[in-house]
Design a protein around this motif. Structure first.
Motif, mmCIF file in Angstrom:
data_model
loop_
_atom_site.group_PDB
_atom_site.id
_atom_site.type_symbol
_atom_site.label_atom_id
_atom_site.label_comp_id
_atom_site.label_asym_id
_atom_site.label_seq_id
_atom_site.Cartn_x
_atom_site.Cartn_y
_atom_site.Cartn_z
ATOM 1 N N THR A 87 -36.160 18.992 -25.918
ATOM 2 C CA THR A 87 -35.181 19.138 -26.847
ATOM 3 C C THR A 87 -33.824 18.486 -26.054
ATOM 4 N N GLN A 88 -32.885 18.371 -26.990
ATOM 5 C CA GLN A 88 -31.854 17.590 -26.499
ATOM 6 C C GLN A 88 -30.431 18.322 -26.088
ATOM 7 N N ARG A 124 -32.702 22.253 -34.682
ATOM 8 C CA ARG A 124 -33.422 21.153 -34.739
ATOM 9 C C ARG A 124 -32.770 20.065 -35.535
ATOM 10 N N SER A 125 -32.441 20.184 -37.045
ATOM 11 C CA SER A 125 -32.072 19.475 -37.824
ATOM 12 C C SER A 125 -30.692 18.796 -37.181
ATOM 13 N N VAL A 126 -29.774 19.569 -36.808
ATOM 14 C CA VAL A 126 -28.379 19.048 -35.959
ATOM 15 C C VAL A 126 -28.953 18.113 -35.211
ATOM 16 N N HIS A 185 -34.489 9.099 -32.670
ATOM 17 C CA HIS A 185 -33.273 9.532 -33.444
ATOM 18 C C HIS A 185 -34.089 9.781 -34.759
ATOM 19 N N GLN A 186 -33.659 10.920 -35.501
ATOM 20 C CA GLN A 186 -34.185 11.532 -36.787
ATOM 21 C C GLN A 186 -35.630 11.513 -36.689
ATOM 22 N N GLY A 187 -36.035 12.109 -35.611
ATOM 23 C CA GLY A 187 -37.603 12.393 -35.564
ATOM 24 C C GLY A 187 -38.335 11.135 -35.581
ATOM 25 N N ARG A 188 -38.035 10.203 -35.053
ATOM 26 C CA ARG A 188 -38.822 8.794 -34.650
ATOM 27 C C ARG A 188 -38.110 8.173 -33.714
#
Length: 204
Positions: A9-10, A55-57, A195-198
């Motif tokens: 995670t970030q 996670r969405s953020v 970014h954006q899950g990819r």
């Protein structure tokens, strides 16, 4: 691509208090005034600010991609998007690792780790080290033992070997802090991003 449990995670957990400077003027959540203590279970109105919202953020946050490796009975490694430069003197880095991930047990026992910053040409390598159940060090992964026996991946943008200083509990993760003892920035310079899950390449 959906992140596996091994994909770091970030960010640290959300704070329980938002100072007045946390929002631009006029942008404070209507449920709270600036500087007011915010319950840990919710931020906006009565909605619970949970893992999915968190996670969405952070899908909006573009992060560099690294692979962390460790030697053990078998070499272990995972894809991380949480790598951070902490200090130059001494040279310290940090990253988060899920305690549910397959690499955690080896990382938990390792004295030294390999830190690899991936180039834009290494999306497949990043995906391999993020995939649960994959044989991450089998061909076509190219690697060799480096200093202190740490598995070092080939053709990366840059690499470090780092001595573990501490492992700090942080929710369902551990934050690992390690001091660099060797490394080189000799590989391709353009980074791989997440970014954006990819995975993505840097575009001008």
């Amino acid at each position: 691509m959906t992140a596996s449990p091994d994909l770091g995670t970030q960010a640290s957990p959300a704070p329980t208090e938002l100072p007045a400077a946390a929002y631009p003027e006029g942008a404070v959540s209507p449920a709270y005034t600036a500087g007011e203590e915010v319950p840990a279970s919710g931020v906006f109105g009565s909605d619970v600010f949970g893992a999915d919202a968190f996670r969405s953020v952070f899908r909006r946050h573009a992060a560099g991609v690294a692979v962390i490796t460790a030697a053990g009975t078998r070499p272990a490694g995972f894809t991380a998007t949480s790598l951070t430069s902490v200090s130059a003197e001494p040279p310290l880095v940090s990253f988060g690792i899920s305690t549910a991930g397959s690499a955690w047990r080896t990382v938990a026992d390792a004295a030294y780790l390999g830190v690899h910053i991936l180039g834009e040409h290494q999306e497949d390598l990043a995906a391999t080290f993020a995939r649960s159940g994959a044989d991450r060090f089998a061909p076509p992964t190219a690697w060799a033992p480096g200093p202190y026996g740490v598995p070092l991946l080939e053709d990366v943008s840059a690499w470090l070997v780092a001595r573990v200083v501490s492992r700090i509990p942080a929710g369902d993760h551990r934050v690992v802090i390690a001091q660099a003892v060797a490394g080189a920035p000799d590989g391709p310079a353009r980074p791989l991003l997440y970014h954006q899950g990819r995975f993505n390449a840097l575009r001008h």
